[in-house]
Scaffold this active site. Structure first.
Site, PDB file in Angstrom:
ATOM      1  N   GLU A  44      19.573  66.220   6.882  1.00  0.00           N
ATOM      2  CA  GLU A  44      20.931  66.495   7.342  1.00  0.00           C
ATOM      3  C   GLU A  44      21.149  65.997   8.773  1.00  0.00           C
ATOM      4  O   GLU A  44      22.206  65.465   9.095  1.00  0.00           O
ATOM      5  CB  GLU A  44      21.231  67.992   7.255  1.00  0.00           C
ATOM      6  CG  GLU A  44      21.398  68.509   5.831  1.00  0.00           C
ATOM      7  CD  GLU A  44      22.573  67.876   5.102  1.00  0.00           C
ATOM      8  OE1 GLU A  44      23.509  67.371   5.762  1.00  0.00           O
ATOM      9  OE2 GLU A  44      22.553  67.876   3.855  1.00  0.00           O
ATOM     10  N   TYR A 125      28.387  72.706  10.352  1.00  0.00           N
ATOM     11  CA  TYR A 125      28.121  71.999   9.095  1.00  0.00           C
ATOM     12  C   TYR A 125      26.644  72.057   8.730  1.00  0.00           C
ATOM     13  O   TYR A 125      26.282  72.405   7.604  1.00  0.00           O
ATOM     14  CB  TYR A 125      28.578  70.539   9.170  1.00  0.00           C
ATOM     15  CG  TYR A 125      27.942  69.734   8.066  1.00  0.00           C
ATOM     16  CD1 TYR A 125      28.406  69.844   6.767  1.00  0.00           C
ATOM     17  CD2 TYR A 125      26.802  68.955   8.299  1.00  0.00           C
ATOM     18  CE1 TYR A 125      27.777  69.187   5.723  1.00  0.00           C
ATOM     19  CE2 TYR A 125      26.164  68.296   7.271  1.00  0.00           C
ATOM     20  CZ  TYR A 125      26.660  68.412   5.979  1.00  0.00           C
ATOM     21  OH  TYR A 125      26.023  67.771   4.947  1.00  0.00           O
ATOM     22  N   ASP A 143      31.265  68.066   4.809  1.00  0.00           N
ATOM     23  CA  ASP A 143      31.050  66.778   5.464  1.00  0.00           C
ATOM     24  C   ASP A 143      32.193  65.846   5.091  1.00  0.00           C
ATOM     25  O   ASP A 143      33.209  66.277   4.526  1.00  0.00           O
ATOM     26  CB  ASP A 143      29.683  66.191   5.073  1.00  0.00           C
ATOM     27  CG  ASP A 143      29.632  65.742   3.612  1.00  0.00           C
ATOM     28  OD1 ASP A 143      30.545  66.089   2.824  1.00  0.00           O
ATOM     29  OD2 ASP A 143      28.677  65.012   3.258  1.00  0.00           O
TER      30      ASP A 143
END
Length: 355
Positions: A44, A125, A143
């Protein structure tokens, strides 16, 4: 069959599609396996501002060098930055290293969104993504792919970034479906895959979408133009000059300041970057040493907030006497140069400086 909160946008339909079409990615666990939070987190961070295609080779190389969060935490920062070179946004690498140290000290990653957000370099996020994917916390990470899916599903026509709160609310609404809450990890990844492979930025494959019947944007005939974006301001242009100095077997490099843009990375010696162009005589006053300098072309590179044009100068001398450090010319690819400097090396020394 348990009732759906959203009869026209059922999570079950998306999950059934995902079970058949899920992408195979090196950081994803196989069906039935428990995800590795280290791999989820690492992927990520790497995927921020970078595409999956670009990340995969970096991820595999990085993971081979630092197979666990403890190994990453124990590594020198310079080694981490060198392994990160080429991925850009280098503050991510410094935060990644800092985060690894905190996680290694506490023994493992925390399992809830708020505790994850408290770690270095982890924003809303990333916290939601790690919590959902690694720990099955019912959170919906938003996202760019998910923004696009949600904007089209609910026909949110206000342009980004102003529409972000409405999109976040729409994503959260999708996550209240009991089937989504029963499989949070798969639901989050299914949304990613839907946006990446079906609900693409241009020419979305609406006929193949499991949510086609419930998509307000598709019904209105505006799906392909969503999400709308406010016009971007033109990025300012900056100029610099850098110097390729070699003795035939080695090249002179220096280390950038530890903080700031490209902090701690290796680079060719050069001028500051500024709005005005550099006349040759003015630029050469910043040369690392007196030599027979020759113009060696120009490199252009885009950063997030500005465009950069670099005038290159090259020289070969018998003995290099200048501040910096010498790196073997044959191993320039292993010097950990950021992308802009790899471009410079490739321009002056074709075949080198590219990954």
């Amino acid at each position: 069959m348990r009732p759906h909160t959203h009869s026209v946008i059922p999570a079950a339909a998306l999950l059934a599609w995902y079970d058949r079409h899920r992408r195979r990615l090196p950081w994803r666990s196989l069906p039935g396996e428990r995800p590795d939070p280290y791999r989820v987190w690492l992927s990520e961070i790497m995927l921020q501002q970078t595409t999956v295609v670009a990340v995969v080779p970096y991820y595999e190389t990085f993971l081979a060098r630092f197979p666990t969060v403890a190994a990453l935490a124990a590594a020198p920062e310079e080694e981490v930055m060198r392994a990160w070179a080429g991925l850009g946004y280098y503050a991510r690498a410094r935060n990644l290293h800092a985060c690894a140290k905190v996680v290694a000290a506490r023994g493992d990653f925390p399992r809830d969104v708020d505790a994850l957000r408290a770690l270095p370099g982890i924003g809303p996020y990333t916290a939601a993504a790690v919590a959902a994917i690694a720990f099955d916390v019912p959170a919906v990470p938003v996202d760019g792919n998910v923004e696009r899916v949600v904007a089209r599903l609910f026909a949110i026509t206000d342009p980004l970034p102003g529409s972000k709160p409405a999109i976040a609310a729409g994503a959260a609404r999708l996550g209240t479906d009991p089937d989504a809450q029963a499989r949070p990890s798969d639901f989050a990844q299914a949304l990613f895959d839907l946006g990446a492979t079906i609900c693409t930025p241009t020419t979305p494959a609406c006929a193949l979408c499991p949510w086609r019947a419930g998509c307000a944007g598709q019904r209105a005939g505006i799906a392909a133009e969503l999400p709308r974006k406010a016009p971007k301001a033109a990025r300012p242009l900056r100029h610099g000059a850098h110097f390729w100095l070699t003795d035939g077997t080695r090249v002179l490099l220096r280390r950038r300041p530890p903080r700031g843009l490209l902090g701690g990375m290796a680079e060719l010696p050069g001028t500051p970057w500024r709005a005005e162009t550099w006349a040759a005589a003015e630029a050469l006053a910043h040369a690392p040493m007196t030599a027979s300098w020759r113009p060696a072309g120009e490199v252009r590179h885009g950063f997030t907030h500005f465009e950069l044009r670099i005038a290159l100068f090259a020289a070969r001398v018998d003995h290099i006497q200048a501040e910096g450090f010498l790196h073997p010319l044959a191993e320039i690819d292993a010097a950990g140069l950021p992308s802009v400097m790899r471009k410079c090396a490739a321009a002056v020394h074709p075949g080198k400086g590219k990954r």
